[in-house]
Design a protein around this motif. Structure first.
Motif, PDB file in Angstrom:
ATOM      1  N   GLN A  96      47.735 -12.592  12.400  1.00 46.00           N
ATOM      2  CA  GLN A  96      46.993 -13.430  13.346  1.00 46.00           C
ATOM      3  C   GLN A  96      45.535 -12.989  13.451  1.00 46.00           C
ATOM      4  O   GLN A  96      44.638 -13.824  13.599  1.00 46.00           O
ATOM      5  CB  GLN A  96      47.657 -13.406  14.730  1.00 46.00           C
ATOM      6  N   GLY A  97      45.291 -11.672  13.370  1.00 45.41           N
ATOM      7  CA  GLY A  97      43.915 -11.182  13.380  1.00 45.41           C
ATOM      8  C   GLY A  97      43.129 -11.667  12.179  1.00 45.41           C
ATOM      9  O   GLY A  97      41.948 -12.027  12.292  1.00 45.41           O
ATOM     10  N   VAL A  98      43.768 -11.693  11.008  1.00 45.66           N
ATOM     11  CA  VAL A  98      43.096 -12.209   9.803  1.00 45.66           C
ATOM     12  C   VAL A  98      42.861 -13.706   9.942  1.00 45.66           C
ATOM     13  O   VAL A  98      41.808 -14.213   9.563  1.00 45.66           O
ATOM     14  CB  VAL A  98      43.917 -11.879   8.539  1.00 45.66           C
ATOM     15  N   ARG A  99      43.832 -14.414  10.507  1.00 43.42           N
ATOM     16  CA  ARG A  99      43.656 -15.848  10.714  1.00 43.42           C
ATOM     17  C   ARG A  99      42.501 -16.137  11.665  1.00 43.42           C
ATOM     18  O   ARG A  99      41.846 -17.171  11.561  1.00 43.42           O
ATOM     19  CB  ARG A  99      44.926 -16.466  11.276  1.00 43.42           C
ATOM     20  N   LEU A 100      42.256 -15.243  12.593  1.00 39.83           N
ATOM     21  CA  LEU A 100      41.196 -15.439  13.574  1.00 39.83           C
ATOM     22  C   LEU A 100      39.814 -15.338  12.955  1.00 39.83           C
ATOM     23  O   LEU A 100      38.931 -16.131  13.277  1.00 39.83           O
ATOM     24  CB  LEU A 100      41.343 -14.413  14.705  1.00 39.83           C
ATOM     25  N   CYS A 101      39.604 -14.389  12.054  1.00 39.05           N
ATOM     26  CA  CYS A 101      38.236 -14.162  11.586  1.00 39.05           C
ATOM     27  C   CYS A 101      38.062 -14.270  10.073  1.00 39.05           C
ATOM     28  O   CYS A 101      36.938 -14.159   9.597  1.00 39.05           O
ATOM     29  CB  CYS A 101      37.746 -12.796  12.063  1.00 39.05           C
ATOM     30  N   GLY A 102      39.139 -14.472   9.314  1.00 37.59           N
ATOM     31  CA  GLY A 102      39.014 -14.536   7.868  1.00 37.59           C
ATOM     32  C   GLY A 102      38.652 -15.913   7.368  1.00 37.59           C
ATOM     33  O   GLY A 102      38.776 -16.912   8.080  1.00 37.59           O
ATOM     34  N   SER A 103      38.226 -15.959   6.121  1.00 37.23           N
ATOM     35  CA  SER A 103      37.948 -17.258   5.505  1.00 37.23           C
ATOM     36  C   SER A 103      39.247 -17.828   4.939  1.00 37.23           C
ATOM     37  O   SER A 103      40.278 -17.167   4.918  1.00 37.23           O
ATOM     38  CB  SER A 103      36.887 -17.096   4.411  1.00 37.23           C
ATOM     39  N   VAL A 104      39.196 -19.043   4.467  1.00 32.22           N
ATOM     40  CA  VAL A 104      40.401 -19.775   4.078  1.00 32.22           C
ATOM     41  C   VAL A 104      41.140 -19.075   2.936  1.00 32.22           C
ATOM     42  O   VAL A 104      42.366 -18.926   2.981  1.00 32.22           O
ATOM     43  CB  VAL A 104      40.036 -21.229   3.674  1.00 32.22           C
ATOM     44  N   HIS A 105      40.418 -18.628   1.922  1.00 32.74           N
ATOM     45  CA  HIS A 105      41.091 -17.994   0.788  1.00 32.74           C
ATOM     46  C   HIS A 105      41.674 -16.636   1.163  1.00 32.74           C
ATOM     47  O   HIS A 105      42.701 -16.235   0.630  1.00 32.74           O
ATOM     48  CB  HIS A 105      40.167 -17.907  -0.428  1.00 32.74           C
ATOM     49  N   VAL A 106      41.058 -15.937   2.089  1.00 36.75           N
ATOM     50  CA  VAL A 106      41.613 -14.661   2.553  1.00 36.75           C
ATOM     51  C   VAL A 106      42.877 -14.913   3.380  1.00 36.75           C
ATOM     52  O   VAL A 106      43.868 -14.180   3.254  1.00 36.75           O
ATOM     53  CB  VAL A 106      40.565 -13.873   3.377  1.00 36.75           C
ATOM     54  N   ILE A 107      42.854 -15.940   4.202  1.00 36.10           N
ATOM     55  CA  ILE A 107      44.034 -16.281   5.011  1.00 36.10           C
ATOM     56  C   ILE A 107      45.201 -16.638   4.100  1.00 36.10           C
ATOM     57  O   ILE A 107      46.340 -16.214   4.334  1.00 36.10           O
ATOM     58  CB  ILE A 107      43.704 -17.426   5.984  1.00 36.10           C
ATOM     59  N   ASP A 108      44.933 -17.390   3.033  1.00 36.24           N
ATOM     60  CA  ASP A 108      45.991 -17.755   2.096  1.00 36.24           C
ATOM     61  C   ASP A 108      46.586 -16.513   1.428  1.00 36.24           C
ATOM     62  O   ASP A 108      47.811 -16.386   1.325  1.00 36.24           O
ATOM     63  CB  ASP A 108      45.440 -18.718   1.042  1.00 36.24           C
ATOM     64  N   ALA A 109      45.739 -15.594   0.993  1.00 37.50           N
ATOM     65  CA  ALA A 109      46.237 -14.367   0.365  1.00 37.50           C
ATOM     66  C   ALA A 109      47.002 -13.503   1.366  1.00 37.50           C
ATOM     67  O   ALA A 109      48.008 -12.879   1.022  1.00 37.50           O
ATOM     68  CB  ALA A 109      45.073 -13.580  -0.238  1.00 37.50           C
ATOM     69  N   ALA A 110      46.547 -13.481   2.625  1.00 30.15           N
ATOM     70  CA  ALA A 110      47.242 -12.708   3.656  1.00 30.15           C
ATOM     71  C   ALA A 110      48.616 -13.296   3.948  1.00 30.15           C
ATOM     72  O   ALA A 110      49.603 -12.555   4.088  1.00 30.15           O
ATOM     73  CB  ALA A 110      46.401 -12.678   4.935  1.00 30.15           C
ATOM     74  N   GLU A 111      48.704 -14.620   4.012  1.00 30.68           N
ATOM     75  CA  GLU A 111      49.999 -15.248   4.245  1.00 30.68           C
ATOM     76  C   GLU A 111      50.949 -15.018   3.074  1.00 30.68           C
ATOM     77  O   GLU A 111      52.148 -14.823   3.269  1.00 30.68           O
ATOM     78  CB  GLU A 111      49.810 -16.743   4.517  1.00 30.68           C
ATOM     79  N   THR A 112      50.421 -14.990   1.856  1.00 30.60           N
ATOM     80  CA  THR A 112      51.242 -14.690   0.688  1.00 30.60           C
ATOM     81  C   THR A 112      51.767 -13.261   0.753  1.00 30.60           C
ATOM     82  O   THR A 112      52.940 -13.002   0.450  1.00 30.60           O
ATOM     83  CB  THR A 112      50.428 -14.904  -0.602  1.00 30.60           C
ATOM     84  N   LEU A 113      50.907 -12.327   1.167  1.00 29.96           N
ATOM     85  CA  LEU A 113      51.321 -10.924   1.302  1.00 29.96           C
ATOM     86  C   LEU A 113      52.412 -10.765   2.351  1.00 29.96           C
ATOM     87  O   LEU A 113      53.417 -10.083   2.125  1.00 29.96           O
ATOM     88  CB  LEU A 113      50.112 -10.051   1.647  1.00 29.96           C
ATOM     89  N   VAL A 114      52.231 -11.390   3.498  1.00 32.48           N
ATOM     90  CA  VAL A 114      53.230 -11.286   4.564  1.00 32.48           C
ATOM     91  C   VAL A 114      54.537 -11.946   4.138  1.00 32.48           C
ATOM     92  O   VAL A 114      55.628 -11.423   4.404  1.00 32.48           O
ATOM     93  CB  VAL A 114      52.686 -11.885   5.879  1.00 32.48           C
ATOM     94  N   ALA A 115      54.453 -13.070   3.443  1.00 34.35           N
ATOM     95  CA  ALA A 115      55.666 -13.742   2.969  1.00 34.35           C
ATOM     96  C   ALA A 115      56.397 -12.883   1.940  1.00 34.35           C
ATOM     97  O   ALA A 115      57.629 -12.778   1.981  1.00 34.35           O
ATOM     98  CB  ALA A 115      55.316 -15.102   2.374  1.00 34.35           C
TER      99      ALA A 115
END
Length: 177
Positions: A96-115
């Motif tokens: 959620q912290g990354v979703r708050l301040c990250g850019s779109v491509h970083v959010i996508d990579a973060a969601e892939t990592l968490v998944a």
């Protein structure tokens, strides 16, 4: 002694007040991160990496102990469930912290990592299948790191020719070893 008419005095006070408020509004103390600043993004990315590493390490140990010790490890594993829940909630909070301040491509990579971290099957009996899941998590982590480095401008840009040549030489030396 000359008196200033009240209308002029009021206009002067209003102008001074708006000038002072504009200066105060632009004041940004050094070292204080703002939402979306580099410092804020670095902290969010670091928090996600730490949470995913802790969650991954705990899941890896959990699955290995379950696979190797079998039913004998059930009491120990049941005692570790609250810690596993805490780690998963920490991982979601970091996302959620990354979703708050990250850019779109970083959010996508973060969601892939968490998944990928969440897709680890702790009941997997086959060590080879579990190893493939582990490799998927490591690949997702590496992809997230690369995207973060690009987002934070830690990689060489096209105009930084000398830096790019040094990096290329270093990578070739590493590949040659």
């Amino acid at each position: 002694m000359t008196f200033i008419p009240p209308g002029v005095a009021a206009a002067g006070i209003k102008a001074t007040g708006s000038l002072a408020s504009a200066l105060i509004g632009r004041y940004r103390p050094t070292g204080v991160p703002r939402l979306g600043s580099n410092e804020d993004r670095v902290e969010a990315y670091r928090r996600l990496l730490n949470a995913s590493a802790r969650s991954f390490g705990h899941a890896y140990q959990f699955a290995h102990l379950r696979r190797e010790a079998g039913r004998a490890a059930h009491k120990v594993l049941l005692g570790q469930l609250p810690q596993a829940w805490e780690l998963s909630s920490e991982l979601i909070g970091a996302l959620q912290g990354v979703r708050l301040c990250g850019s779109v491509h970083v959010i996508d990579a973060a969601e892939t990592l968490v998944a990928a971290t969440g897709d680890l099957d702790l009941n997997e009996k086959s060590a080879d299948c579990f190893q493939r899941q582990v490799e998927a998590v490591v690949a997702a982590r590496d992809a997230f790191l690369d995207v973060c480095r690009d987002d934070l401008a830690y990689t060489a840009r096209w105009w930084q020719g000398r830096r790019r040549i040094k990096e290329r030489r270093f990578l070739l030396e590493q590949a040659g070893r």
